[in-house]
Design a protein around this motif. Structure first.
Motif, mmCIF file in Angstrom:
data_model
loop_
_atom_site.group_PDB
_atom_site.id
_atom_site.type_symbol
_atom_site.label_atom_id
_atom_site.label_comp_id
_atom_site.label_asym_id
_atom_site.label_seq_id
_atom_site.Cartn_x
_atom_site.Cartn_y
_atom_site.Cartn_z
ATOM 1 N N GLY A 195 0.805 -1.205 0.000
ATOM 2 C CA GLY A 195 0.000 0.000 0.000
ATOM 3 C C GLY A 195 0.839 1.256 0.000
ATOM 4 N N GLN A 196 0.185 2.367 0.278
ATOM 5 C CA GLN A 196 0.842 3.671 0.244
ATOM 6 C C GLN A 196 2.022 3.742 1.205
ATOM 7 O OE1 GLN A 196 -1.875 6.865 1.206
ATOM 8 N NE2 GLN A 196 -0.931 8.203 -0.307
ATOM 9 N N ASN A 197 1.807 3.217 2.425
ATOM 10 C CA ASN A 197 2.878 3.190 3.420
ATOM 11 C C ASN A 197 3.001 1.816 4.066
ATOM 12 O OD1 ASN A 197 3.561 6.120 3.356
ATOM 13 N ND2 ASN A 197 1.463 6.342 4.120
ATOM 14 N N ASP A 198 2.513 0.787 3.381
ATOM 15 C CA ASP A 198 2.437 -0.537 3.977
ATOM 16 C C ASP A 198 3.069 -1.587 3.070
ATOM 17 O OD1 ASP A 198 0.431 0.228 6.208
ATOM 18 O OD2 ASP A 198 -0.605 0.832 4.365
ATOM 19 N N LYS A 199 3.688 -2.578 3.688
ATOM 20 C CA LYS A 199 4.245 -3.700 2.959
ATOM 21 C C LYS A 199 3.204 -4.807 2.830
ATOM 22 C CE LYS A 199 9.005 -2.886 4.501
ATOM 23 N NZ LYS A 199 10.174 -3.476 5.201
ATOM 24 N N ALA A 200 3.311 -5.600 1.768
ATOM 25 C CA ALA A 200 2.417 -6.734 1.582
ATOM 26 C C ALA A 200 2.692 -7.796 2.650
ATOM 27 C CB ALA A 200 2.598 -7.320 0.192
ATOM 28 N N TYR A 201 1.644 -8.493 3.092
ATOM 29 C CA TYR A 201 1.835 -9.576 4.052
ATOM 30 C C TYR A 201 0.610 -10.493 4.047
ATOM 31 C CZ TYR A 201 -1.135 -6.948 7.357
ATOM 32 O OH TYR A 201 -2.173 -6.278 7.956
ATOM 33 N N PRO A 202 0.794 -11.767 4.411
ATOM 34 C CA PRO A 202 -0.329 -12.722 4.458
ATOM 35 C C PRO A 202 -1.073 -12.618 5.782
ATOM 36 C CG PRO A 202 1.708 -13.848 4.953
ATOM 37 C CD PRO A 202 2.085 -12.416 4.635
ATOM 38 N N SER A 203 -2.347 -12.981 5.765
ATOM 39 C CA SER A 203 -3.159 -12.927 6.968
ATOM 40 C C SER A 203 -4.294 -13.931 6.860
ATOM 41 C CB SER A 203 -3.698 -11.499 7.166
ATOM 42 O OG SER A 203 -4.441 -11.396 8.364
ATOM 43 N N PHE A 204 -5.269 -13.829 7.753
ATOM 44 C CA PHE A 204 -6.467 -14.663 7.689
ATOM 45 C C PHE A 204 -7.643 -13.854 8.216
ATOM 46 C CE2 PHE A 204 -5.126 -15.199 12.059
ATOM 47 C CZ PHE A 204 -6.318 -15.201 12.763
ATOM 48 N N GLN A 205 -8.850 -14.319 7.912
ATOM 49 C CA GLN A 205 -10.050 -13.668 8.431
ATOM 50 C C GLN A 205 -11.154 -14.695 8.628
ATOM 51 O OE1 GLN A 205 -11.267 -9.727 7.010
ATOM 52 N NE2 GLN A 205 -13.340 -10.505 6.687
ATOM 53 N N LEU A 206 -11.815 -14.621 9.771
ATOM 54 C CA LEU A 206 -13.002 -15.407 10.066
ATOM 55 C C LEU A 206 -14.191 -14.455 10.118
ATOM 56 C CD1 LEU A 206 -11.604 -17.656 12.952
ATOM 57 C CD2 LEU A 206 -11.751 -18.202 10.508
#
Length: 251
Positions: A144-155
């Motif tokens: 993103g604008q000031n963020d690095k890509a990273y994996p996650s999860f969501q329930l």
């Protein structure tokens, strides 16, 4: 506002060709209840949602438009597609993203956008007045604008309950739990957000049916979701007063 119409997935399986869209207008009390932590919170949110089933599954999307008294603050979108697999089991793919501005600044920023993929289990009572959808998803945040890509999860859990005489009332909402990393400090944390809604369906009152109007409230309950302007507070409760217009799908 988010995703509560996903609870209609199972109902659509019974009605096959049903579809609907609704427009909501919420007056938000968050900035008044939390003036030190949420002074930049929007005053009004307008939401448009569309749900459309088809032979293979269903498509759902919504957009939240946030407003200050001087104009629009920003917009947030979620777009989801489900493919029927077997009975109540479906494959779910979703995109989340948006942008925002500050109350006292003309410059904006982007929400870190994400793609979610995983199974969904959809349930309903025999009369379809009560529905539940549960989703377990892999979540990939992109750079993103000031963020690095990273994996996650969501329930995610989504519910819809009609009750009262002639289904005059509706209780619906969602709850999300996901892994989040803040750009401000880089720390990983679990974030929870739920938005239960309670509606009085004027459309169900004898003599005024056919209007598609509902009046009600939404309460945003969250922990580690809002980044406060001051202090280390993590839990917030932000209620609204709202009006909703539901119509046969015009798109």
């Amino acid at each position: 506002m988010k995703k509560y119409l996903l609870s209609l997935i199972v109902l659509a399986a019974a009605l096959s060709t049903s579809a609907q869209v609704n427009i909501q207008l919420h007056y938000d009390f968050g900035r008044l209840m939390n003036p030190h932590s949420e002074s930049d919170r929007q005053q009004v949110t307008a939401t448009i949602e569309q749900y459309r089933p088809d032979r293979l599954g269903n498509t759902f999307w919504f957009v939240d438009f946030d407003f200050y008294s001087k104009g629009m603050k920003g917009a947030y979108i979620e777009f989801a597609r489900e493919f029927n697999i077997w009975r109540g089991l479906a494959g779910h793919i979703e995109y989340d993203g948006g942008l925002t501005t500050g109350h006292r600044s003309e410059y904006g920023s982007q929400f870190q956008h994400a793609l979610l993929v995983g199974p969904a289990w959809n349930f309903a009572s025999k009369d379809y007045r009560r529905t539940l959808s549960v989703q377990a998803m892999y979540k990939q945040y992109f750079e993103g604008q000031n963020d690095k890509a990273y994996p996650s999860f969501q329930l995610t859990g989504v519910w819809h309950v009609d009750f009262g005489r002639n289904d005059m009332f509706t209780f619906n909402g969602f709850v999300d739990l996901w892994r989040d990393r803040r750009a401000s400090d880089g720390k990983i944390r679990l974030t929870v957000c739920s938005e239960p809604q309670l509606w009085f369906n004027l459309d169900k009152v004898e003599g005024v049916s056919g209007t598609g109007l509902s009046f009600g409230t939404e309460v945003e309950l969250s922990n580690n979701f809002i980044v406060p302007a001051k202090g280390n507070r993590t839990f917030f409760c932000n209620p609204t007063l709202a009006i909703k217009w539901t119509m046969a799908n015009p798109f």
